[in-house]
Design an enzyme around this catalytic site. Structure first.
Site, short mmCIF file in Angstrom:
data_model
loop_
_atom_site.label_atom_id
_atom_site.label_comp_id
_atom_site.label_asym_id
_atom_site.label_seq_id
_atom_site.Cartn_x
_atom_site.Cartn_y
_atom_site.Cartn_z
N GLU A 265 4.11 6.49 -3.38
CA GLU A 265 3.43 5.21 -3.58
C GLU A 265 2.02 5.13 -3.03
O GLU A 265 1.55 4.04 -2.68
CB GLU A 265 4.28 4.12 -2.92
N GLU A 299 7.88 2.49 -6.99
CA GLU A 299 6.59 2.86 -6.40
C GLU A 299 5.60 1.70 -6.48
O GLU A 299 4.84 1.45 -5.55
CB GLU A 299 6.01 4.11 -7.06
N1 ARG Z 1 7.97 7.19 -0.20
C1 ARG Z 1 8.45 7.93 -1.32
C2 ARG Z 1 9.36 7.00 -2.09
O1 ARG Z 1 10.42 6.68 -1.73
C3 ARG Z 1 9.19 9.18 -0.99
C4 ARG Z 1 8.52 10.08 -0.04
C5 ARG Z 1 9.45 11.15 0.40
N2 ARG Z 1 8.85 11.91 1.45
C6 ARG Z 1 9.49 12.94 2.03
N3 ARG Z 1 8.91 13.58 2.97
N4 ARG Z 1 10.68 13.28 1.67
O2 ARG Z 1 9.00 6.46 -3.06
ZN ZN Z 2 10.23 4.50 -1.69
#
Ligand code: ARG
Ligand code: ZN
Length: 876
Positions: A265, A299
């Site tokens: 995101e 996102e």
């Molecule tokens: N924030 C992202 C989402 O859920 C996923 C990021 C995952 N990061 C990680 N290090 N596994 O949309």
């Molecule tokens: Zn997320």
């Protein structure tokens, strides 16, 4: 080492602004980071500034434009320490690093995917770009200048609004971006390269026009149309449902083919695994369309829940993830069928989160310690986190929940906050004390609720005895009773709803019964006849429920419940004992039987034209082998579970022959393909019917005919799955697999399906097939989607193949994990979690599994990611 929540303290220095300049080069990218800091008031005036790094080397350091003497700083690959900094005045630090995107196989930080430069910074990837206070509570506005070869990189993107660009020396150009919204480093993004674009606009509720751009590989633009449509619907929905408006002039999505997760995101510049952007009827299944819609929404929704309001520290991850999953679930429910969406959510929760919560990797939704934060992007944080948010909405009701969300947005915009801050908003608007409820964030483990009812015809009372028990989990042995909101209804024998005149022993608000004690006895007064209880309607609380109801009562719920989720649950409850018994019988070599009450109820639902096809398809999809294994609870033999389940399928197939044949004929979707939920539901029901028909036929001909007739990927992959899984050795299956391969050899996303379908073929022979597939030219070890399709599917979704009795599947996985770990630790650790339920296996397999895990454990150079998982999985 281990990071503890209790050790949290704010930084000594406040970051005022960030000014980054990238000179892109495939192997030597120069990064200049100009950071303006001042010392936080009230902190130690002498404290040095310590910045995070990861595999970095320092190429230059200026303090207020002057070179910093060697004795004033110390740089290692992991940190940069600068001493004797000004006591109160702001100062500017300019840090130069040279990084190698081409060599970055971890796919964290700045890396290359094909000829594209892209970034992934959550959680701790930014420190692989420059030395930085790389933590989510350090927020600043960013300016980003990108300089690159113009021919290879016509496109230069970063967060925020576009400031301008121009030529820059021979063959180069630059672009400048400014993001006015203070953000933490994990939301930074940069993309450069040569991509095609799909453009649109969105006018926000206050009348601002936002440019929407989705960047994909040249030639694939038409496949981004559905994603664009989903984006516009998401933007509208967030305005209508949560009053949230977009806040920049431009919103961009970039699809890349090498990505460790689903999507990210980054402020104004989301980066996606192209699997969750690209779709057309020829390459995408209905499930793919639904995933694209959900992830685009997810996102986008992060812009408010995650970006405008972010996490104080990574222990608060569920603050943004649980809440944002809840928001995307609600979005999909509004766009599609609410009960069908709920059924899919609960299936997913039970098959992914329940095993996590019941095994060695169990952790609270809001953990208090971690060794590797990447290992906490879990279904517990995401999906159970969403369920906890849903329970707040259930406890407060729709209006108060909305008020609480408004207060949260008002109060914490621009801040990095905690779960306590979030809960406080709902306490403030509702005047409810949510202290006990908060245990959902802090206590790991799926609560077990035991229920039993008795009716007193003389008193006209129905007494419901409820007990709750939260199982011990790693590091948490003693548990407190939780606040468990159980939606419920009472029905008369004719399906009419029975309303009690009064209730004692528990709070009942609308249809929500509040279980707050270890044991409670609830009396419903004024009940004229023996009631049938429907408990935990719409899965209002994520628990295991033990409640023996007669087949007759369950069949009644399956027929009359207004809540269609509860109907589905009743069908599952009817079927599950049969599947468990079938597994036991198959293990003993006893012929498998199935209760007529279950088969009748199932076929009645399948044939009920008043129900939507998607629901009927869900009813026909029996619990998976993994679900049965979890319910059996130990000493499991995957072969017996498989054989028992197949036998039940065959019995249903035989009993429902005519119904399935009629459904297969009637559930066609004539006319041009449409991915809408109703058409998808018809395809799902038709393919469910085909699955059963292929059971009773016991011949591949019908599935092969369906394969040949299919004009969309949903039908094509469904027919191919039946052929490959049920008749793998036939000429029909072989021909279809070969045809599929040749037809889609150029399309990576479809070839992933080809690998995944084969990886899931039941039986011991699949391992050899996989070893053969690894040698084919289409197999690409560096591509996460391909690895997940083949190795991931095998380990997560093929209990008989992966769990073959000689342990070769586990040994294969151990070798693969060690190999993947060399390049991409995050991916290796994720696939390794497929071993989390190894203790539930029968002793011979469990022994093999343990040896394979110990083989990993003993290997020398493990990443922290894999080390953390293997240690926890093996721990007694
Ligand atoms: N924030 C992202 C989402 O859920 C996923 C990021 C995952 N990061 C990680 N290090 N596994 O949309
Ligand atoms: Zn997320």
């Amino acid at each position: 080492q281990i990071v503890y929540l209790a050790d949290y303290r704010p930084t000594d220095f406040v970051l005022e602004r960030v000014d980054l300049t990238f000179e892109l080069h495939p192997t030597e990218t120069k990064v200049d980071a100009r950071l303006i800091f001042h010392r936080r008031k009230g902190t130690d005036n002498k404290a040095p500034l310590v910045l995070d790094g990861d595999e970095l080397s320092l190429a230059g350091l200026l303090l207020d434009q002057a070179e910093v003497p060697a004795e004033q700083y110390e740089a290692t690959a992991e940190s940069l320490t600068v001493r004797d900094l000004p006591e109160s005045a702001p100062f500017e630090l300019t840090i130069t690093t040279i990084i190698n995107p081409e060599a970055n196989t971890q796919l964290m930080g700045l890396y290359r995917t094909g000829s594209i430069y892209c970034t992934q910074c959550e959680a701790e990837g930014f420190r692989r770009i420059t030395y930085f206070p790389d933590r989510p509570d350090v927020l600043a506005p960013y300016t980003v200048n990108i300089i690159a070869d113009k021919a290879a990189n016509p496109l230069l993107l970063s967060n925020g609004n576009f400031l301008g660009g121009a030529g820059y020396g021979e063959g180069k150009h630059f672009a400048a971006w400014f993001d006015p919204h203070p953000k933490p480093s994990y939301l930074f993004a940069l993309v450069a390269g040569d991509l095609g674009v799909v453009e649109d606009t969105f006018v926000t509720m206050s009348g601002r026009e936002v440019a929407l751009k989705i960047y994909v590989e040249h030639g694939k633009e038409p496949r981004a149309a559905y994603a664009m449509d989903a984006l516009k619907r998401s933007m509208k929905w967030d305005e209508e449902r949560f009053g949230r408006e977009y806040d920049l002039d431009i919103f961009m999505i970039v699809a890349v083919s090498d990505f460790n997760m689903g999507a990210m995101e980054n402020k104004g510049l989301n980066i996606f695994n192209d699997k969750y952007v690209l779709a057309d009827p020829e390459i995408a299944t209905d499930a793919d369309y639904a995933n694209i819609e959900a992830i685009i929404a997810h996102e986008y929704f992060h812009n408010w829940t995650g970006n405008r309001i972010t996490c104080r520290d990574w222990f608060q991850l569920c603050l943004k993830e649980g809440l944002t999953v809840y928001r995307d679930h609600e979005f999909s429910a509004d766009q599609r069928s609410r009960p069908v969406k709920r059924i899919a959510e609960v299936r997913h929760l039970k098959s992914e989160q329940f095993p996590e919560d019941g095994g060695p990797l169990a952790h609270p939704v809001r953990p208090t310690k971690y060794r590797e934060i990447n290992n906490f992007y879990t279904t517990t944080v995401y999906e159970k986190g969403s369920e906890v948010t849903r329970m707040i909405a259930t406890l407060l009701g729709r209006d108060l929940f909305k008020k609480g969300m408004d207060l949260y947005f008002d109060h914490h915009d621009g801040q990095a906050v905690t779960i306590e801050d979030f809960i406080k908003c709902f306490e403030d608007v509702s005047c409810r004390d949510l202290t006990q409820f908060s245990l959902w964030y802090h206590q790991a483990g799926t609560p077990l609720v035991t229920a039993s009812g008795s009716y007193d015809a003389g008193d006209k009372t129905f007494t419901l005895s409820l007990e709750q028990m939260v199982p011990a989990t790693p590091g948490q042995t003693a548990k407190e009773p939780m606040h468990i909101p159980l939606r419920m209804a009472l029905f008369a024998e004719d399906g009419a709803v029975l309303m009690p005149t009064s209730v004692t022993g528990a709070e009942l608000t609308d249809d929500v019964l509040h279980l707050t004690e270890r044991a409670q006895s609830v009396v419903f007064h004024g009940i004229p006849s023996r009631p049938v209880l429907s408990l935990n309607r719409s899965f209002s609380t994520p628990i295991n429920l033990q409640f023996s109801q007669s087949a007759k009562d369950l069949a009644l719920i399956a027929r009359y419940e207004a809540d269609h989720f509860a109907r589905w649950q009743a069908l599952i409850d009817l079927g599950l004992p049969n599947l468990l018994q079938a597994a036991r019988d198959a293990r003993q070599g006893i012929p498998v039987t199935c209760d007529a009450a279950f088969v009748d109820a199932l076929l009645a639902a399948a044939n009920d034209e008043s129900l939507e096809p998607a629901f009927r398809a869900q009813a026909l999809a029996l619990p998976s082998e993994a679900d049965i294994a979890r319910e059996l609870g130990g000493n499991n033999d995957p072969d017996a579970i498989h054989a028992g389940r197949q036998a039940i399928l065959a019995l249903i197939a035989e009993a429902g022959k005519e119904i399935f044949a009629a459904l297969y004929d009637s559930m066609q979707t004539p006319g041009p393909f449409s991915p809408d939920a109703a058409s998808a539901g018809r395809r799902a029901l038709r393919n469910a019917a085909l699955t059963y028909l292929s059971q009773s036929d016991n011949a591949p001909a019908r599935a092969k005919a369906a394969y040949d007739a299919a004009n969309n990927m949903t039908d094509l992959s469904a027919a191919l799955t039946i052929l490959a899984h049920r008749f793998p050795e036939t000429v029909e299956a072989k021909a279809a697999l070969e045809n599929f391969h040749d037809r889609f050899a150029e399309n990576a996303l479809v070839i992933d399906k080809w690998f995944a379908i084969q990886a899931a073929i039941p039986g011991a022979a699949t391992l050899e097939r996989i070893q053969g597939l690894i040698e084919t030219p289409l197999f690409k070890r560096t591509n996460p989607n391909r690895m997940r399709a083949l190795v991931g599917t095998f380990a997560f979704a093929n209990p008989t193949g992966f769990g073959r009795a000689d342990g070769a599947g586990y040994r294969f996985l151990a070798q693969e994990i060690l190999d993947i770990d060399q390049r991409n630790p995050q991916l290796a650790a994720r696939i390794l979690t497929s071993m989390r339920s190894w203790r539930l296996l029968e002793p011979v397999r469990a022994d093999h599994a343990r040896s394979a895990l110990m083989q990993i454990e003993r290997a020398g150079a493990l990443s922290t990611d894999v080390r953390d998982i293997v240690d926890r999985i093996l721990k007694e």
